[in-house]
Design a protein around this motif. Structure first.
Motif, PDB file in Angstrom:
ATOM      1  N   SER A   1      55.893  48.916  94.530  1.00 12.18           N
ATOM      2  CA  SER A   1      55.324  47.684  95.062  1.00 12.18           C
ATOM      3  C   SER A   1      55.520  46.511  94.103  1.00 12.18           C
ATOM      4  O   SER A   1      55.408  46.654  92.887  1.00 12.18           O
ATOM      5  CB  SER A   1      53.828  47.874  95.326  1.00 12.18           C
ATOM      6  OG  SER A   1      53.231  46.643  95.661  1.00 12.18           O
TER       7      SER A   1
ATOM      8  N   SER B   1      53.600  43.837  94.465  1.00  9.90           N
ATOM      9  CA  SER B   1      52.309  43.151  94.495  1.00  9.90           C
ATOM     10  C   SER B   1      51.754  43.012  93.075  1.00  9.90           C
ATOM     11  O   SER B   1      51.964  43.881  92.227  1.00  9.90           O
ATOM     12  CB  SER B   1      51.316  43.945  95.342  1.00  9.90           C
ATOM     13  OG  SER B   1      50.017  43.409  95.231  1.00  9.90           O
TER      14      SER B   1
ATOM     15  N   SER C   1      47.130  46.939  91.641  1.00  7.83           N
ATOM     16  CA  SER C   1      48.542  47.234  91.920  1.00  7.83           C
ATOM     17  C   SER C   1      49.223  47.745  90.653  1.00  7.83           C
ATOM     18  O   SER C   1      48.725  47.574  89.540  1.00  7.83           O
ATOM     19  CB  SER C   1      49.256  45.983  92.417  1.00  7.83           C
ATOM     20  OG  SER C   1      49.352  45.032  91.367  1.00  7.83           O
TER      21      SER C   1
END
Length: 92
Positions: A35, A37, A42
């Motif tokens: 990811s 993010s 995260s």
């Protein structure tokens, strides 16, 4: 000295690495690590919290993951390769 928060997020990161080797959790672990993010919790956020470079951490994690998978495949092929070279394995 690590703070309690750093210990927590370090444990989260380590668990994700362990989860890569578990077929039941691999998909979620891969998704979390890949990811982009930077929201709280995260992968990137955890890396920044631990003063680690996310790109470098991904490279290290996936290099280890690839090596572990290669070793597992080699171990699975070993008995077959032994039989190809030497015939059936001796039994006691």
């Amino acid at each position: 000295m690590s703070t309690p928060e750093e210990k927590l997020w370090s444990a989260v990161l380590k668990q994700a690495i362990v989860d890569l080797e578990d077929p039941l959790h691999r998909g979620k672990a891969l998704g979390w690590i890949k990811s982009k993010s930077d929201e709280i919790g995260s992968f990137q956020w955890v890396c920044f919290t631990l003063d680690k470079e996310p790109l470098r951490m991904r490279e290290r994690i996936f290099a280890r993951y690839k090596a572990v998978r290669q070793m597992a495949r080699m171990q699975q092929r070993a008995p077959r390769r032994f039989r190809e070279l030497f015939g059936e394995m001796p039994t006691e």
